[in-house]
Design a protein around this motif. Structure first.
Motif: not given
Length: 410
Positions: A125-153
């Motif tokens: 939701i923050v990604a959708s609110d604060l950044f342009k729509p054409q970057y959403f898939a990339l930001l969703a991927g970055l979100t999942q990347m950070l989630a994966a780093f959390g899981a690795m921790m």
């Protein structure tokens, strides 16, 4: 028309990263039981099936709270809807640390799941609110990347704490981290969403209308089924049974097994933003989604159906299997493509509900198939995940529309 909150880029990035830290914490807590299986079974007197059910309680409330979480984000301030769940997460972690049996342990996991249900939705939701729509898939991927780093921790890096302080003190430390995050969110996130109905005078009809709009959309169900199938390796294997599987089938040490499982999360972390970028650049969703299912099936089959593999090949297969699960993150871009701004948060919650259903289904199912914990039974349990990935490869080809739209901003 899509409306975006206008903030300086640096501030937008800071808010996004801070929100994503909640997701990192949530994922670490979610998978932490994977490196505690032996201690939990011994201290709480659990069988493999009992451990699967207790761990799965996290996903029950996580699943139930997805649509309510989305509706709350659609109607209240982002800051408020993040802080309270973080505190619930902290409470659940403390309760879990005091458990001496399956009942209190399950209650702790239940509370953790209820609070964690808001984390992934918050970041998107923050990604959708604060950044342009054409970057959403990339930001969703970055979100999942950070989630994966959390899981690795929550996997290998947690081992030194477990060995030195024990699992109870380690969980109490994680609760303290959640409280610190809640304070930071309260102090730093102060913007208001453009399409939010704050404290609507008649919320019930509006809520029911949002829910009806989502559940009456066939694509919402198809995309949700795909997301569930693609998340099965992470929820059923990496989050709980992967470490004991590698210890039993491949005769690895606890540290070696946890390190290899971390490669699945690393693959997911690196693959998610890359897949989102490729999908946005090519303006295609279906082919990348299908490839994720089939590539993941091949890689995971090598791990599940063998008993002897060189360490480098075993690690490479686990890395690729994790990277293939990036299709789950890309499914949220499909959700955004097909959702109106007023129902976006609820639609994301519906799709994420399907993702976490994978944990509620596959953790106890695999635990039941493992039975006495023999190598053959562990492999039988892993075959369920192979079947899920095959289905995940077929769904985009026959069920998902290739709709990529970047709506005009207002």
């Amino acid at each position: 028309m899509q409306r975006r909150v206008q903030l300086p880029l640096g501030k937008s990035i800071f808010i996004f990263v801070l929100t994503a830290l909640f997701l990192c914490f949530e994922m670490g807590v979610q998978v932490s039981t994977a490196v505690m299986t032996h201690d939990l079974m011994q201290d709480l007197s659990l069988s493999t099936l009992g451990l699967g059910f207790m761990s799965g309680f996290y996903y029950y409330t996580y699943t139930v709270m997805q649509i309510p979480a989305g509706l709350l984000f659609d109607r209240f301030h982002v800051r408020d809807v993040i802080v309270i769940p973080l505190l619930i997460c902290a409470l659940g972690t403390i309760v879990f640390s005091f458990a001496h049996g399956i009942v209190l342990g399950s209650l702790g996991r239940l509370l953790m799941g209820a609070g964690s249900a808001f984390a992934f939705i918050a970041a998107l939701i923050v990604a959708s609110d604060l950044f342009k729509p054409q970057y959403f898939a990339l930001l969703a991927g970055l979100t999942q990347m950070l989630a994966a780093f959390g899981a690795m921790m929550g996997a290998t890096p947690l081992l030194p704490l477990l060995h030195r302080f024990g699992w109870r003190s380690t969980m109490a430390l994680l609760a303290a981290v959640a409280i610190v995050l809640a304070i930071l969110v309260w102090a730093c996130i102060r913007y208001e969403r453009c399409n939010t109905v704050i404290h609507s005078a008649s919320p019930i009809p509006s809520i029911l209308k949002s829910i009806r709009a989502i559940v009456r959309t066939p694509q919402a169900w198809i995309v949700a089924l795909y997301a569930c199938c693609l998340w099965a390796p992470m929820a059923g294997f990496a989050s709980l049974w992967g470490v004991p599987f590698l210890q039993t089938v491949y005769q690895l040490s606890h540290t070696e097994a946890a390190s290899l499982i971390s490669l699945m999360w690393l693959g997911l972390a690196l693959g998610s933003p890359l897949l989102g970028w490729i999908s946005d650049l090519s303006r295609h969703r279906r082919i990348p989604l299908a490839l994720c299912g089939f590539v993941g099936m091949v890689a995971f089959s090598w791990v599940a159906l063998n008993t002897v593999l060189p360490m480098w090949l075993l690690g490479a297969c686990l890395f690729v299997a994790g990277a293939a699960c990036s299709g789950q993150a890309l499914s949220f871009a499909v959700v955004r493509d097909n959702s109106s701004p007023s129902t976006l948060a609820a639609a994301i919650g519906f799709n994420n509900m399907a993702v976490v259903v994978a944990g509620a289904i596959f953790q106890p199912l695999i635990g039941g198939l493992i039975g006495d914990g023999s190598s053959a039974h562990f492999q039988s349990g892993a075959c369920v995940i192979i079947a899920s990935l095959i289905l995940g490869g077929l769904i985009p080809l026959f069920g998902i529309r290739n709709t990529v739209r970047f709506p005009a901003e207002k």
